[in-house]
Scaffold this motif. Structure first.
Motif, PDB file in Angstrom:
ATOM      1  N   HIS A  10      15.794  29.234  -4.384  1.00  0.00           N
ATOM      2  CA  HIS A  10      14.419  28.847  -4.085  1.00  0.00           C
ATOM      3  C   HIS A  10      13.783  29.702  -2.992  1.00  0.00           C
ATOM      4  O   HIS A  10      12.575  29.600  -2.755  1.00  0.00           O
ATOM      5  CB  HIS A  10      14.368  27.369  -3.678  1.00  0.00           C
ATOM      6  CG  HIS A  10      14.535  26.455  -4.854  1.00  0.00           C
ATOM      7  ND1 HIS A  10      14.543  25.085  -4.707  1.00  0.00           N
ATOM      8  CD2 HIS A  10      14.688  26.691  -6.178  1.00  0.00           C
ATOM      9  CE1 HIS A  10      14.699  24.520  -5.899  1.00  0.00           C
ATOM     10  NE2 HIS A  10      14.796  25.485  -6.812  1.00  0.00           N
ATOM     11  N   GLN A  30       2.669  27.632   2.603  1.00  0.00           N
ATOM     12  CA  GLN A  30       2.567  26.750   1.439  1.00  0.00           C
ATOM     13  C   GLN A  30       1.781  25.493   1.778  1.00  0.00           C
ATOM     14  O   GLN A  30       1.004  24.992   0.948  1.00  0.00           O
ATOM     15  CB  GLN A  30       3.969  26.381   0.949  1.00  0.00           C
ATOM     16  CG  GLN A  30       4.712  27.519   0.271  1.00  0.00           C
ATOM     17  CD  GLN A  30       6.071  27.089  -0.221  1.00  0.00           C
ATOM     18  OE1 GLN A  30       6.708  26.191   0.341  1.00  0.00           O
ATOM     19  NE2 GLN A  30       6.546  27.735  -1.275  1.00  0.00           N
ATOM     20  N   ASP A  66      12.380  33.087  -0.993  1.00  0.00           N
ATOM     21  CA  ASP A  66      11.665  34.275  -1.453  1.00  0.00           C
ATOM     22  C   ASP A  66      12.552  35.507  -1.276  1.00  0.00           C
ATOM     23  O   ASP A  66      13.709  35.411  -0.857  1.00  0.00           O
ATOM     24  CB  ASP A  66      10.342  34.420  -0.707  1.00  0.00           C
ATOM     25  CG  ASP A  66      10.540  34.596   0.787  1.00  0.00           C
ATOM     26  OD1 ASP A  66      11.703  34.546   1.233  1.00  0.00           O
ATOM     27  OD2 ASP A  66       9.537  34.788   1.493  1.00  0.00           O
ATOM     28  N   HIS A 124       6.856  30.783   5.898  1.00  0.00           N
ATOM     29  CA  HIS A 124       6.598  30.644   4.464  1.00  0.00           C
ATOM     30  C   HIS A 124       6.250  29.196   4.114  1.00  0.00           C
ATOM     31  O   HIS A 124       5.347  28.937   3.293  1.00  0.00           O
ATOM     32  CB  HIS A 124       7.820  31.099   3.675  1.00  0.00           C
ATOM     33  CG  HIS A 124       7.630  31.108   2.198  1.00  0.00           C
ATOM     34  ND1 HIS A 124       6.733  31.939   1.554  1.00  0.00           N
ATOM     35  CD2 HIS A 124       8.234  30.372   1.217  1.00  0.00           C
ATOM     36  CE1 HIS A 124       6.788  31.728   0.247  1.00  0.00           C
ATOM     37  NE2 HIS A 124       7.688  30.776   0.023  1.00  0.00           N
TER      38      HIS A 124
END
Length: 236
Positions: free
Chosen positions: A25, A166, A27, A162
């Motif tokens: 999951h 999101q 990146d 990150h």
């Protein structure tokens, strides 16, 4: 029904928090950090086990050589001992060979003090070379132990950034949304510590072991110096 629901949630949480799921999951940057830390951990354990067997073999070979050397009493026996072990890679044997080569090359030179100085330097160089050869993995372990936590911290910071991006994009702050991203970030920290802690412990332990090994070789070189300097004096 509540118990079944709680069991299902626990299974879902465990599957989401599994290392494989966290890796998949993440990146590309997060995956790269995890791969680097995993490779560092594998490399450190390979160095640790390799150095353990290498150090054990070197100590065993040195003990055996020193026992055999103690039985040689005359210069003639030392000459035969030299021919027997010529080309050996055992640390103690290499020190003895270096000293014997210096003593054999002295010939009939009258400069006794200069001969002793050359003998002492050759023995010191042989001890230093043996210790340097034995210490070669330490620099890699020191690098892994000092750098891995910072690489893991970078992965953690990147993962949290990150997750925040999101949240900003989706506008949803529910734990089910941000939880996996935070878990991925913290997993990088765990990998960094998993690589750094064994490397740091092994580095400290190996440094102590090599220090003792150096002291042992130094004492043995002193014995060789005394024996060969007396033999050179008797030859003139």
């Amino acid at each position: 029904m509540p118990s079944l629901e709680m069991s299902g949630n626990a299974d879902l949480a465990s599957s989401v928090l599994s290392p494989v799921t966290l890796f998949l999951h993440a990146d590309m940057v997060g995956r790269l950090v995890m791969i680097l830390l995993l490779c560092a951990s594998i490399g450190s354990w390979a160095l640790i086990f390799g150095q353990f067997f290498r150090s054990s073999a070197a100590n065993r070979a040195s003990r055996n050589f020193e026992k055999a050397y103690s039985k040689a009493e005359s210069m003639g026996e030392l000459e035969r001992f030299y021919d027997r072990y010529f080309g050996s890679n055992d640390p103690s044997a290499r020190i003895f060979l270096a000293g014997m080569q210096t003593a054999k090359s002295a010939g009939k030179v009258i400069d006794h003090e200069g001969e002793r100085d050359r003998l002492s330097l050759s023995l010191e160089d042989a001890v230093a070379a043996a210790v340097e050869d034995m210490s070669s993995p330490l620099s890699s372990l020191a690098t892994i132990g000092s750098v891995s936590p910072f690489v893991g911290l970078f992965g953690t910071v990147w993962g949290i950034m990150h997750s925040f991006s999101q949240i900003a994009a989706g506008g949803n702050t529910a734990m089910a949304i941000v939880g996996p991203g935070i878990a991925e970030a913290l997993f990088s920290t765990a990998l960094g510590l998993f690589a750094a802690i064994p490397a740091s412990i092994a580095y400290n332990r190996m440094s102590h072991t090599i220090g003792r090994f150096e002291s042992r070789l130094t004492r043995f070189s002193d014995r060789i110096y005394i024996t060969l300097s007396r033999a050179m004096d008797a030859r003139h």
